[in-house]
Design a protein around this motif. Structure first.
Motif, PDB file in Angstrom:
ATOM      1  N   GLU A 204       0.859  -1.183   0.000  1.00  0.00           N
ATOM      2  CA  GLU A 204       0.000   0.000   0.000  1.00  0.00           C
ATOM      3  C   GLU A 204       0.895   1.234   0.000  1.00  0.00           C
ATOM      4  OE1 GLU A 204      -2.849   0.166   3.161  1.00  0.00           O
ATOM      5  OE2 GLU A 204      -3.808  -1.739   2.637  1.00  0.00           O
ATOM      6  N   ASP A 205       0.347   2.344  -0.434  1.00  0.00           N
ATOM      7  CA  ASP A 205       1.076   3.612  -0.402  1.00  0.00           C
ATOM      8  C   ASP A 205       0.984   4.165   1.020  1.00  0.00           C
ATOM      9  OD1 ASP A 205       2.310   6.013  -0.796  1.00  0.00           O
ATOM     10  OD2 ASP A 205       0.764   6.855  -2.103  1.00  0.00           O
ATOM     11  N   LEU A 206       2.072   4.067   1.778  1.00  0.00           N
ATOM     12  CA  LEU A 206       2.052   4.445   3.189  1.00  0.00           C
ATOM     13  C   LEU A 206       2.764   5.761   3.470  1.00  0.00           C
ATOM     14  CD1 LEU A 206       2.863   0.936   4.725  1.00  0.00           C
ATOM     15  CD2 LEU A 206       0.620   1.967   4.310  1.00  0.00           C
ATOM     16  N   LEU A 207       3.478   6.284   2.498  1.00  0.00           N
ATOM     17  CA  LEU A 207       4.244   7.513   2.734  1.00  0.00           C
ATOM     18  C   LEU A 207       3.307   8.709   2.860  1.00  0.00           C
ATOM     19  CD1 LEU A 207       7.334   7.153   0.378  1.00  0.00           C
ATOM     20  CD2 LEU A 207       7.292   7.006   2.868  1.00  0.00           C
ATOM     21  N   ASP A 208       3.494   9.473   3.893  1.00  0.00           N
ATOM     22  CA  ASP A 208       2.695  10.680   4.075  1.00  0.00           C
ATOM     23  C   ASP A 208       3.578  11.902   4.287  1.00  0.00           C
ATOM     24  OD1 ASP A 208       3.728  10.112   6.558  1.00  0.00           O
ATOM     25  OD2 ASP A 208       1.844  10.419   7.655  1.00  0.00           O
ATOM     26  N   ARG A 209       4.875  11.744   4.019  1.00  0.00           N
ATOM     27  CA  ARG A 209       5.821  12.844   4.224  1.00  0.00           C
ATOM     28  C   ARG A 209       7.080  12.561   3.421  1.00  0.00           C
ATOM     29  NH1 ARG A 209       6.560  10.971  10.342  1.00  0.00           N
ATOM     30  NH2 ARG A 209       4.560  10.043   9.792  1.00  0.00           N
ATOM     31  N   GLU A 210       7.905  13.578   3.269  1.00  0.00           N
ATOM     32  CA  GLU A 210       9.211  13.384   2.636  1.00  0.00           C
ATOM     33  C   GLU A 210      10.170  12.834   3.688  1.00  0.00           C
ATOM     34  OE1 GLU A 210      12.583  15.894   0.084  1.00  0.00           O
ATOM     35  OE2 GLU A 210      10.898  16.924   1.040  1.00  0.00           O
ATOM     36  N   ILE A 211      10.914  11.825   3.323  1.00  0.00           N
ATOM     37  CA  ILE A 211      11.836  11.179   4.253  1.00  0.00           C
ATOM     38  C   ILE A 211      13.258  11.629   3.932  1.00  0.00           C
ATOM     39  CG2 ILE A 211      12.660   9.006   5.186  1.00  0.00           C
ATOM     40  CD1 ILE A 211       9.687   9.524   5.681  1.00  0.00           C
ATOM     41  N   ARG A 212      13.924  12.181   4.908  1.00  0.00           N
ATOM     42  CA  ARG A 212      15.313  12.610   4.734  1.00  0.00           C
ATOM     43  C   ARG A 212      16.151  12.143   5.915  1.00  0.00           C
ATOM     44  NH1 ARG A 212      15.302  18.945   2.688  1.00  0.00           N
ATOM     45  NH2 ARG A 212      14.197  18.627   0.692  1.00  0.00           N
ATOM     46  N   SER A 213      17.361  11.716   5.623  1.00  0.00           N
ATOM     47  CA  SER A 213      18.288  11.347   6.683  1.00  0.00           C
ATOM     48  C   SER A 213      18.864  12.610   7.319  1.00  0.00           C
ATOM     49  CB  SER A 213      19.435  10.504   6.116  1.00  0.00           C
ATOM     50  OG  SER A 213      20.451  10.351   7.084  1.00  0.00           O
ATOM     51  N   SER A 214      18.980  12.588   8.631  1.00  0.00           N
ATOM     52  CA  SER A 214      19.601  13.714   9.346  1.00  0.00           C
ATOM     53  C   SER A 214      20.996  13.351   9.837  1.00  0.00           C
ATOM     54  CB  SER A 214      18.726  14.130  10.535  1.00  0.00           C
ATOM     55  OG  SER A 214      18.515  13.040  11.421  1.00  0.00           O
ATOM     56  N   ASN A 215      21.577  12.304   9.255  1.00  0.00           N
ATOM     57  CA  ASN A 215      22.891  11.857   9.715  1.00  0.00           C
ATOM     58  C   ASN A 215      23.984  12.896   9.538  1.00  0.00           C
ATOM     59  OD1 ASN A 215      21.869   9.413  10.489  1.00  0.00           O
ATOM     60  ND2 ASN A 215      23.097   8.173   9.086  1.00  0.00           N
ATOM     61  N   ALA A 216      23.923  13.682   8.470  1.00  0.00           N
ATOM     62  CA  ALA A 216      25.036  14.586   8.148  1.00  0.00           C
ATOM     63  C   ALA A 216      25.360  15.528   9.304  1.00  0.00           C
ATOM     64  CB  ALA A 216      24.717  15.379   6.882  1.00  0.00           C
TER      65      ALA A 216
END
Length: 255
Positions: A204-216
């Protein structure tokens, strides 16, 4: 040791546990999975981060963000005195009111349960476990604001011990998989598809936001001698000591 006797419990529903240390992406992942039409997560419970650990008194809570591995009794298995049919019933009764029991998959996430998967499997024999890992240097700096009096390298030691315990325990688990926070952030749709397939859920389409790594930003903090409070020689020694153990998880000490 055998599992709990037949009684109050999931009864045809599947338990899905998302495990991983604090600030590793457990909340992000569990909230996205809970959007699936066949999944019920613990929501609006009033407990911190809707974590099941706060909604029960069967499994004693172990405090200390970044210090789980240094707490007595942090590793719990089916050989624990807690592994009894009565404890299984009590845990189910504590959690069940907070799920939609019409859904076939019931989801829970609590960071300390990364080292309690075998005990949870005793309680729920058909449970599936998803471990989400995050580079320990980034995870260490992400939690350092909560434990500022302890050096960050202790958090990395805690990470290694807990993850190595999970790796050993996973050989006793019927169903477990691991996904890296970094890989998930790079391709969240693919990560969710993989987890759904693992859990026996239709895509199913579960994404409701932009996903970004904050590792940097956390890697920048790790490489700041003033922030890390370690000299170059100490940092080099830590990287040498941790290098081979981190490589097993696909991580490099050079960030």
């Amino acid at each position: 040791m055998t599992g709990p006797e037949t009684g109050p419990g999931p009864q045809g529903r599947r338990m899905l546990f998302v495990v991983g240390l604090h600030r590793s992406g457990t909340t992000l992942l569990s909230k996205l999975l809970a959007r699936h039409s066949q999944v019920s997560g613990l929501q609006d419970t009033g407990a911190p981060m809707d974590e099941g650990q706060y909604l029960q008194d069967v499994i004693p809570r172990i405090g200390g963000v970044g210090a789980l591995a240094f707490r007595k009794g942090f590793h719990r298995t089916e050989a624990s005195p807690l592994a009894t049919p009565e404890a299984a019933r009590q845990l189910w009764q504590a959690w069940a009111p907070h799920w939609n029991l019409e859904k076939p998959v019931l989801l829970e996430k609590s960071p300390p349960y990364i080292t309690a998967t075998r005990l949870l499997q005793y309680y729920f024999p058909d449970a599936a476990f998803v471990l989400i890992t995050r580079h320990p240097f980034a995870q260490a700096m992400a939690i350092s604001k909560w434990s500022a009096n302890r050096p960050a390298f202790q958090f990395v030691t805690n990470w290694l011990i807990c993850h190595e315990v999970f790796a050993a325990d996973s050989r006793h688990l019927k169903q477990s998989m691991t996904i890296r926070y970094e890989d998930f952030c790079a391709a969240p749709e693919d990560g969710l598809r993989r987890i759904c397939a693992f859990a026996g859920l239709p895509p199913e389409d579960l994404l409701d936001r932009e996903i970004r790594s904050s590792n940097a930003k956390y890697f920048a903090q790790w490489n700041d001698p003033a922030r890390l409070r370690l000299g170059r020689a100490q940092t080099a020694a830590i990287r040498l000591a941790y290098g081979r153990r981190l490589a097993r998880w696909g991580y490099d000490t050079r960030v």
